[in-house]
Design a protein around this motif. Structure first.
Motif, PDB file in Angstrom:
ATOM      1  N   VAL A  99      -7.340   6.629  -8.435  1.00 37.85           N
ATOM      2  CA  VAL A  99      -6.058   7.211  -8.060  1.00 37.85           C
ATOM      3  C   VAL A  99      -4.957   6.493  -8.819  1.00 37.85           C
ATOM      4  CG1 VAL A  99      -4.427   7.627  -6.174  1.00 37.85           C
ATOM      5  CG2 VAL A  99      -6.885   7.895  -5.791  1.00 37.85           C
ATOM      6  N   ALA A 100      -4.061   7.262  -9.454  1.00 37.00           N
ATOM      7  CA  ALA A 100      -2.972   6.684 -10.235  1.00 37.00           C
ATOM      8  C   ALA A 100      -1.900   6.091  -9.324  1.00 37.00           C
ATOM      9  CB  ALA A 100      -2.357   7.762 -11.128  1.00 37.00           C
ATOM     10  N   GLY A 101      -1.038   5.282  -9.912  1.00 31.22           N
ATOM     11  CA  GLY A 101       0.097   4.720  -9.175  1.00 31.22           C
ATOM     12  C   GLY A 101      -0.063   3.246  -8.909  1.00 31.22           C
ATOM     13  N   VAL A 102       1.001   2.471  -9.177  1.00 30.14           N
ATOM     14  CA  VAL A 102       0.943   1.019  -9.003  1.00 30.14           C
ATOM     15  C   VAL A 102       1.813   0.513  -7.864  1.00 30.14           C
ATOM     16  CG1 VAL A 102       0.413   0.673 -11.440  1.00 30.14           C
ATOM     17  CG2 VAL A 102       2.793   0.585 -10.674  1.00 30.14           C
ATOM     18  N   ASP A 103       2.806   1.305  -7.456  1.00 31.33           N
ATOM     19  CA  ASP A 103       3.681   0.872  -6.371  1.00 31.33           C
ATOM     20  C   ASP A 103       4.228   2.098  -5.665  1.00 31.33           C
ATOM     21  OD1 ASP A 103       5.523   1.888  -8.169  1.00 31.33           O
ATOM     22  OD2 ASP A 103       6.904   0.193  -8.026  1.00 31.33           O
ATOM     23  N   GLY A 104       4.930   1.879  -4.571  1.00 32.75           N
ATOM     24  CA  GLY A 104       5.480   3.019  -3.859  1.00 32.75           C
ATOM     25  C   GLY A 104       6.249   2.599  -2.623  1.00 32.75           C
ATOM     26  N   VAL A 105       6.789   3.598  -1.974  1.00 31.83           N
ATOM     27  CA  VAL A 105       7.488   3.414  -0.704  1.00 31.83           C
ATOM     28  C   VAL A 105       6.789   4.298   0.312  1.00 31.83           C
ATOM     29  CG1 VAL A 105       9.662   3.726   0.552  1.00 31.83           C
ATOM     30  CG2 VAL A 105       9.690   2.913  -1.818  1.00 31.83           C
ATOM     31  N   GLY A 106       6.510   3.737   1.481  1.00 35.76           N
ATOM     32  CA  GLY A 106       5.816   4.510   2.503  1.00 35.76           C
ATOM     33  C   GLY A 106       6.075   3.964   3.888  1.00 35.76           C
ATOM     34  N   ARG A 107       5.564   4.693   4.866  1.00 38.99           N
ATOM     35  CA  ARG A 107       5.727   4.287   6.260  1.00 38.99           C
ATOM     36  C   ARG A 107       4.357   3.947   6.828  1.00 38.99           C
ATOM     37  NH1 ARG A 107      10.152   4.512   9.008  1.00 38.99           N
ATOM     38  NH2 ARG A 107      11.093   6.083   7.636  1.00 38.99           N
ATOM     39  N   GLY A 108       4.262   2.722   7.353  1.00 39.80           N
ATOM     40  CA  GLY A 108       2.993   2.253   7.876  1.00 39.80           C
ATOM     41  C   GLY A 108       2.718   2.740   9.287  1.00 39.80           C
ATOM     42  N   THR A 109       1.548   2.426   9.773  1.00 37.72           N
ATOM     43  CA  THR A 109       1.169   2.818  11.129  1.00 37.72           C
ATOM     44  C   THR A 109       2.012   2.097  12.176  1.00 37.72           C
ATOM     45  OG1 THR A 109      -0.591   1.152  11.017  1.00 37.72           O
ATOM     46  CG2 THR A 109      -1.206   3.421  10.532  1.00 37.72           C
ATOM     47  N   ASP A 110       2.723   1.058  11.770  1.00 43.81           N
ATOM     48  CA  ASP A 110       3.635   0.360  12.688  1.00 43.81           C
ATOM     49  C   ASP A 110       5.018   1.010  12.715  1.00 43.81           C
ATOM     50  OD1 ASP A 110       4.507  -0.325  10.171  1.00 43.81           O
ATOM     51  OD2 ASP A 110       4.469  -2.494  10.498  1.00 43.81           O
ATOM     52  N   GLY A 111       5.189   2.096  11.937  1.00 47.91           N
ATOM     53  CA  GLY A 111       6.456   2.815  11.920  1.00 47.91           C
ATOM     54  C   GLY A 111       7.490   2.258  10.965  1.00 47.91           C
ATOM     55  N   LYS A 112       7.182   1.147  10.280  1.00 46.37           N
ATOM     56  CA  LYS A 112       8.160   0.508   9.401  1.00 46.37           C
ATOM     57  C   LYS A 112       8.064   1.053   7.988  1.00 46.37           C
ATOM     58  CE  LYS A 112       8.217  -3.785  12.071  1.00 46.37           C
ATOM     59  NZ  LYS A 112       7.919  -5.245  12.060  1.00 46.37           N
ATOM     60  N   LEU A 113       9.246   1.142   7.353  1.00 46.06           N
ATOM     61  CA  LEU A 113       9.328   1.569   5.962  1.00 46.06           C
ATOM     62  C   LEU A 113       9.055   0.360   5.078  1.00 46.06           C
ATOM     63  CD1 LEU A 113      10.085   4.254   4.477  1.00 46.06           C
ATOM     64  CD2 LEU A 113      12.382   3.291   4.205  1.00 46.06           C
ATOM     65  N   ARG A 114       8.213   0.548   4.070  1.00 46.93           N
ATOM     66  CA  ARG A 114       7.813  -0.568   3.227  1.00 46.93           C
ATOM     67  C   ARG A 114       7.797  -0.172   1.753  1.00 46.93           C
ATOM     68  NH1 ARG A 114       5.221  -4.574   6.242  1.00 46.93           N
ATOM     69  NH2 ARG A 114       4.732  -3.938   8.379  1.00 46.93           N
TER      70      ARG A 114
END
Length: 313
Positions: free
Chosen positions: A60-75
Motif C-alpha cells: 500500500v502506497a503512502g508514507v504519512d497521513g492524518v487520521g482519527r484513531g479508535t480513541d477519537g483523537k486526530l493524529r
C-alpha cells in the motif's frame, strides 16, 4: 476496504480492495485515514527507487497521513518503510510514531505541508546549530519542499534567505513567502549573492551543486568563516564529484539530512512544534484534495507542476 496498492514498481498504484488491517502489537492503533499526501518520497518508495525503500509489491502506497484513531483523537502519523501504507481507508499506526493534532485543524493542509516542511525544519533544527541571525541559501527553491524551506528559514529567524531555482515565474512568487533575494541556478550573480551565507539547503545536489559550491567559495569574503552545506535532495543527480581542493579552500562542513542522519526520536521530537505552526496558519500552503479513487490518474501528474496532491478516502 479500499486502498492504493502498488502491484508493480513500473506502474502507478491501483485503487482496489484489500483486507482490513488489524493491530497486532502493543502500542499499535487502527486509524481512519482522512488525508494522505503524494510526496516525492511517496513516489520514490512506490517505485522502489528511494533509499529507504525496503518492501516489494504488492504494498500500500503512502508514507504519512492524518487520521482519527479508535480513541477519537486526530493524529498525524509517519509509517516506517516496513509498515502498511497510508493511502487507504484505514491503516495501523504505531502510536510512538504519531502526534496528536488540534481537533479543529484542516487534515488536508496538515497532510500537504508536514512532509515538505519537515525537510528544511529538521535540517535547520537538527543538522546545524541554527541561530536567529543567519544567512541561508536554498538551492531548488522552486520545488514544493524548497518553497516551504523559504518560509521555514524565515520563521526560524533567518535574516537573509536567497532562493535559487530554475523556474523564473515561481522564483518571483517566493519574495511573497519571505525570500530576500531570488536568482536562477545558472545566474552568474549567485556566487556574489551567497558569498556570506552560513547555511546552504541543497535540494539539487549532483554536478550542479558542485559548480555552485565552487563559485560561492571563490567569492566568499572570509573563507575561514564556517558554513554548513546540507544535502537534502538530489533533483540534479545522486553523485556530486567534489574536488578535494574545495574542501581545503574554505571552512565548509557538508552533511546530509534525512531518515538515518536524523534519528526517529529527534524527528518525533520536532513534529509537534512544526504541526502547531502549520495548524495555526504560519505557512502558506498550496494543497489539492483529491479522492483516493482517482489515484492512478493523479499519480501520472508530473511532480511539482501544481498544488500538493492530498488523497482523501
Amino acid at each position: 476496504m479500499k486502498a492504493a496498492v502498488v502491484t508493480s514498481f513500473d506502474h502507478p498504484p491501483r485503487y482496489t480492495d484489500i483486507g482490513e488491517p488489524v493491530p497486532e502489537m502493543p502500542g499499535e492503533m487502527l486509524v481512519d485515514v482522512l488525508a494522505a499526501g503524494l510526496h516525492h518520497i511517496t513516489r520514490g518508495r512506490a517505485s522502489g527507487a528511494h533509499y529507504s525503500s525496503t518492501g516489494r509489491p504488492p504494498l500500500v502506497a503512502g508514507v504519512d497521513g492524518v487520521g482519527r484513531g479508535t480513541d477519537g483523537k486526530l493524529r498525524y502519523f509517519v509509517q516506517a518503510p516496513d509498515q502498511l501504507g497510508t493511502m487507504a481507508d484505514r491503516t495501523v499506526i504505531e502510536l510512538r510514531r504519531s502526534i496528536e493534532l488540534p481537533g479543529d485543524c484542516d487534515p488536508v493542509a496538515l497532510a500537504a505541508a508536514m512532509n515538505p516542511a519537515m525537510a528544511s525544519w529538521l535540517a535547520l533544527r537538527c543538522r546545524v546549530p541554527f541561530q536567529e541571525v543567519r544567512n541561508v541559501l536554498i538551492l531548488g527553491a522552486t520545488g514544493s519542499s524548497g518553497s516551504m524551506a523559504v518560509q521555514v528559514a524565515r520563521h526560524l529567524g533567518a535574516v537573509q534567505v536567497i532562493a535559487a531555482g530554475r523556474d523564473e515565474h515561481k522564483l518571483a512568487r517566493l519574495r511573497e513567502l519571505g525570500a530576500t533575494d531570488t536568482v536562477t541556478l545558472g545566474d552568474a550573480r549567485l556566487g556574489a549573492l551567497a558569498s556570506d551565507v552560513d547555511v546552504v539547503l541543497d535540494f539539487v545536489w549532483g554536478e550542479l551543486a558542485v559548480r555552485i559550491m565552487e563559485t560561492v567559495i571563490r567569492q566568499r569574503k572570509d573563507r575561514g568563516a564556517p558554513f554548513t552545506w546540507i544535502h537534502i535532495g538530489s533533483m540534479a543527480g545522486d553523485m556530486a564529484p567534489i574536488p578535494g581542493a574545495l574542501l581545503r579552500a574554505a571552512n565548509i562542513e557538508i552533511v546530509g539530512s534525512g531518515h538515518g542522519s536524523v534519528s526517529d526520536r529527534a524527528i518525533l521530537g520536532e513534529l509537534p512544534a512544526l504541526a502547531r505552526q502549520i495548524a495555526s496558519g504560519t505557512f502558506r500552503i498550496d494543497a489539492q484534495g483529491t479522492p483516493l479513487s482517482s489515484v492512478e490518474q493523479a499519480w501520472r501528474t508530473p511532480a511539482g507542476t501544481g498544488a500538493r496532491i492530498v488523497f482523501t478516502p
